[in-house]
Motif scaffolding. Structure first.
Motif, PDB file in Angstrom:
ATOM      1  N   TYR A 177      -8.612   3.948 -13.734  1.00  0.00           N
ATOM      2  CA  TYR A 177      -7.425   3.102 -13.659  1.00  0.00           C
ATOM      3  C   TYR A 177      -6.837   2.849 -15.043  1.00  0.00           C
ATOM      4  O   TYR A 177      -7.561   2.771 -16.044  1.00  0.00           O
ATOM      5  CB  TYR A 177      -7.764   1.754 -13.025  1.00  0.00           C
ATOM      6  N   SER A 229      -7.617   5.363  -3.244  1.00  0.00           N
ATOM      7  CA  SER A 229      -8.548   5.934  -2.274  1.00  0.00           C
ATOM      8  C   SER A 229      -7.906   7.174  -1.652  1.00  0.00           C
ATOM      9  O   SER A 229      -6.724   7.442  -1.869  1.00  0.00           O
ATOM     10  CB  SER A 229      -8.905   4.915  -1.186  1.00  0.00           C
ATOM     11  N   THR A 280      -6.273  -0.412  -6.144  1.00  0.00           N
ATOM     12  CA  THR A 280      -7.390   0.414  -5.701  1.00  0.00           C
ATOM     13  C   THR A 280      -6.856   1.738  -5.166  1.00  0.00           C
ATOM     14  O   THR A 280      -6.001   1.754  -4.273  1.00  0.00           O
ATOM     15  CB  THR A 280      -8.193  -0.294  -4.598  1.00  0.00           C
ATOM     16  N   GLN A 311      -3.649   0.900  -3.006  1.00  0.00           N
ATOM     17  CA  GLN A 311      -3.539  -0.486  -2.572  1.00  0.00           C
ATOM     18  C   GLN A 311      -3.245  -1.331  -3.793  1.00  0.00           C
ATOM     19  O   GLN A 311      -4.045  -1.376  -4.729  1.00  0.00           O
ATOM     20  CB  GLN A 311      -4.832  -0.941  -1.902  1.00  0.00           C
ATOM     21  N   LYS A 369      -6.114  -2.502 -13.669  1.00  0.00           N
ATOM     22  CA  LYS A 369      -7.531  -2.665 -13.334  1.00  0.00           C
ATOM     23  C   LYS A 369      -7.778  -4.018 -12.687  1.00  0.00           C
ATOM     24  O   LYS A 369      -7.298  -5.046 -13.143  1.00  0.00           O
ATOM     25  CB  LYS A 369      -8.388  -2.542 -14.602  1.00  0.00           C
ATOM     26  N   ALA A 373      -3.589   5.426 -11.798  1.00  0.00           N
ATOM     27  CA  ALA A 373      -4.932   5.622 -11.270  1.00  0.00           C
ATOM     28  C   ALA A 373      -5.156   7.083 -10.904  1.00  0.00           C
ATOM     29  O   ALA A 373      -4.202   7.819 -10.658  1.00  0.00           O
ATOM     30  CB  ALA A 373      -5.154   4.744 -10.035  1.00  0.00           C
ATOM     31  N   THR A 406     -13.238   7.341  -9.733  1.00  0.00           N
ATOM     32  CA  THR A 406     -11.888   6.819  -9.877  1.00  0.00           C
ATOM     33  C   THR A 406     -11.680   6.311 -11.303  1.00  0.00           C
ATOM     34  O   THR A 406     -12.636   5.985 -12.011  1.00  0.00           O
ATOM     35  CB  THR A 406     -11.606   5.667  -8.899  1.00  0.00           C
ATOM     36  N   ARG A 425       0.843  -1.186   0.000  1.00  0.00           N
ATOM     37  CA  ARG A 425       0.000   0.000   0.000  1.00  0.00           C
ATOM     38  C   ARG A 425       0.881   1.240   0.000  1.00  0.00           C
ATOM     39  O   ARG A 425       1.687   1.436   0.914  1.00  0.00           O
ATOM     40  CB  ARG A 425      -0.934   0.046   1.203  1.00  0.00           C
TER      41      ARG A 425
END
Length: 123
Positions: free
Chosen positions: A59, A70, A68, A81, A64, A48, A57, A18
């Motif tokens: 990607y 955020s 992720t 992540q 994809k 992203a 969002t 992360r």
């Protein structure tokens, strides 16, 4: 404006990491944010992006379903992540802040860049 990326390191293929990107604060909660990466000898690649409020969002095709993005505006921090990492994910990852509330893959929309964090994937 300062963007500080962190969280990179060495991970085995199939593993997870992360990344975090902390903003100095003047630029963040009203701005779209993005992650880009660049491997040696390759062009910078869009990874992203996320809108100012996290509702939208986007990607890159190569990540994809595995990555992720955020953000936590209360902490002035954005995250990436990364799961099921592959050898081709190895690169220096840069976080960037956009001029507008929404931004996508065009690097020119991002006037503010962090110094990057290195991700190495071992097979």
């Amino acid at each position: 404006v300062q963007l500080q990326a962190s969280g990179g390191g060495l991970v085995q293929a199939g593993g997870s990491l992360r990344l975090s990107c902390a903003s100095s604060g003047r630029i963040f909660s009203n701005n779209g944010m993005g992650w880009f990466r660049q491997a040696p000898g390759k062009e910078r690649e869009f990874v992203a992006s996320i809108s100012y409020n996290g509702a939208s969002t986007s990607y890159g095709d190569s990540v994809k379903g595995r990555f992720t993005i955020s953000r936590d505006n209360a902490k002035n921090t954005m995250y990436l992540q990364m799961s099921n990492l592959k050898a081709e994910d190895a690169a220096r990852y840069y976080c960037a802040a956009a001029r507008k509330s929404y931004a996508r893959a065009y690097a020119g929309d991002y006037p503010y860049w962090g110094q990057g964090t290195q991700v190495t994937v071992s097979s």
